[in-house]
Design a protein around this motif. Structure first.
Motif, short mmCIF file in Angstrom:
data_model
loop_
_atom_site.label_atom_id
_atom_site.label_comp_id
_atom_site.label_asym_id
_atom_site.label_seq_id
_atom_site.Cartn_x
_atom_site.Cartn_y
_atom_site.Cartn_z
N MET A 1 3.21 4.54 2.85
CA MET A 1 2.06 3.65 2.49
C MET A 1 1.35 4.33 1.28
O MET A 1 1.25 5.45 1.29
CB MET A 1 1.38 3.21 3.65
CG MET A 1 0.13 2.40 3.46
SD MET A 1 -0.22 1.15 4.54
CE MET A 1 1.16 0.98 5.54
N THR A 2 0.68 3.62 0.15
CA THR A 2 -0.11 4.11 -0.79
C THR A 2 -1.36 3.60 -0.69
O THR A 2 -1.35 2.22 -0.24
CB THR A 2 0.56 3.99 -2.00
OG1 THR A 2 1.88 4.81 -2.13
CG2 THR A 2 -0.26 4.42 -3.18
N CYS A 3 -2.22 4.36 -0.89
CA CYS A 3 -3.79 3.50 -0.70
C CYS A 3 -4.14 3.58 -2.30
O CYS A 3 -4.43 4.77 -3.04
CB CYS A 3 -4.68 4.36 -0.03
SG CYS A 3 -4.29 4.28 1.58
N GLN B 1 -8.00 -9.07 2.23
CA GLN B 1 -6.55 -9.54 2.62
C GLN B 1 -6.08 -9.98 1.24
O GLN B 1 -4.84 -9.81 0.99
CB GLN B 1 -6.51 -10.64 3.69
CG GLN B 1 -5.15 -11.44 3.89
CD GLN B 1 -4.19 -10.13 4.61
OE1 GLN B 1 -4.72 -9.22 5.27
NE2 GLN B 1 -2.99 -10.25 4.01
N LYS C 1 -4.86 -7.32 -0.74
CA LYS C 1 -3.33 -6.68 -0.59
C LYS C 1 -2.14 -7.51 -0.99
O LYS C 1 -1.21 -6.96 -1.39
CB LYS C 1 -3.36 -6.53 0.91
CG LYS C 1 -4.12 -5.65 1.70
CD LYS C 1 -3.80 -5.61 3.04
CE LYS C 1 -2.88 -4.65 3.43
NZ LYS C 1 -2.77 -4.09 4.88
N GLU C 2 -2.41 -8.91 -1.15
CA GLU C 2 -1.41 -9.86 -1.42
C GLU C 2 -1.26 -9.71 -3.10
O GLU C 2 -0.12 -9.99 -3.45
CB GLU C 2 -1.86 -11.09 -0.92
CG GLU C 2 -1.66 -11.36 0.40
CD GLU C 2 -1.81 -12.80 0.81
OE1 GLU C 2 -1.91 -13.44 -0.04
OE2 GLU C 2 -2.03 -12.72 2.23
N ASP D 1 11.01 -6.13 -5.82
CA ASP D 1 11.80 -5.14 -5.02
C ASP D 1 12.25 -4.16 -5.86
O ASP D 1 12.90 -4.20 -7.08
CB ASP D 1 13.21 -5.71 -4.37
CG ASP D 1 12.89 -6.50 -3.08
OD1 ASP D 1 11.79 -6.30 -2.58
OD2 ASP D 1 13.66 -7.19 -2.67
N GLU E 1 -4.27 -0.71 1.24
CA GLU E 1 -3.03 0.01 1.50
C GLU E 1 -2.01 -0.69 1.06
O GLU E 1 -1.98 -2.10 1.32
CB GLU E 1 -2.89 0.24 3.22
CG GLU E 1 -3.95 1.11 3.57
CD GLU E 1 -3.76 1.47 5.32
OE1 GLU E 1 -3.16 0.73 6.02
OE2 GLU E 1 -4.38 2.41 5.77
N VAL E 2 -1.08 -0.29 0.60
CA VAL E 2 0.12 -0.97 0.00
C VAL E 2 1.23 -0.41 0.47
O VAL E 2 1.51 0.82 0.55
CB VAL E 2 0.12 -0.78 -1.82
CG1 VAL E 2 1.33 -1.69 -2.22
CG2 VAL E 2 -1.32 -1.47 -2.13
N ASP E 3 2.28 -1.13 0.96
CA ASP E 3 3.35 -0.71 1.55
C ASP E 3 4.51 -0.28 0.32
O ASP E 3 4.75 -0.73 -0.74
CB ASP E 3 4.24 -1.84 2.28
CG ASP E 3 3.52 -2.13 3.65
OD1 ASP E 3 3.06 -1.10 4.07
OD2 ASP E 3 3.60 -3.24 4.03
#
Length: 78
Positions: A1-3, A38, A41-42, A48, A76-78
């Motif tokens: 996870m990156t912030c 929210q 984040k989106e 991919d 936070e980004v996955d």
């Protein structure tokens, strides 16, 4: 996870806006603070395998005079 650091901005007659100094032109918004976070984040949806750059530090972001009117929020980004 990156912030990453997003900057929340709000005028009296607008929704909460979020912009990302590390990604010029990438913006998001929401009618409430929670919705804006929210939606932020989106905004990071990507193909991919696409690699995101390393995040800037809060100190570097806030040292830019154009960013000082925003309230920083960690996304936070996955």
């Amino acid at each position: 996870m990156t912030c990453y650091i997003g900057l929340i901005r709000k005028d009296a007659d607008s929704d909460f806006g979020v912009d990302f100094p590390d990604f010029p032109g990438c913006v998001s918004a929401g009618s409430t603070l929670a919705e804006a976070q929210q939606m932020a984040k989106e905004a990071f949806m990507r193909e991919d395998g696409e690699v995101l750059p390393a995040p800037s530090s809060l100190e570097n972001i806030m040292s830019d005079p154009e960013n000082r009117d925003g309230s920083p929020v960690v996304i936070e980004v996955d």
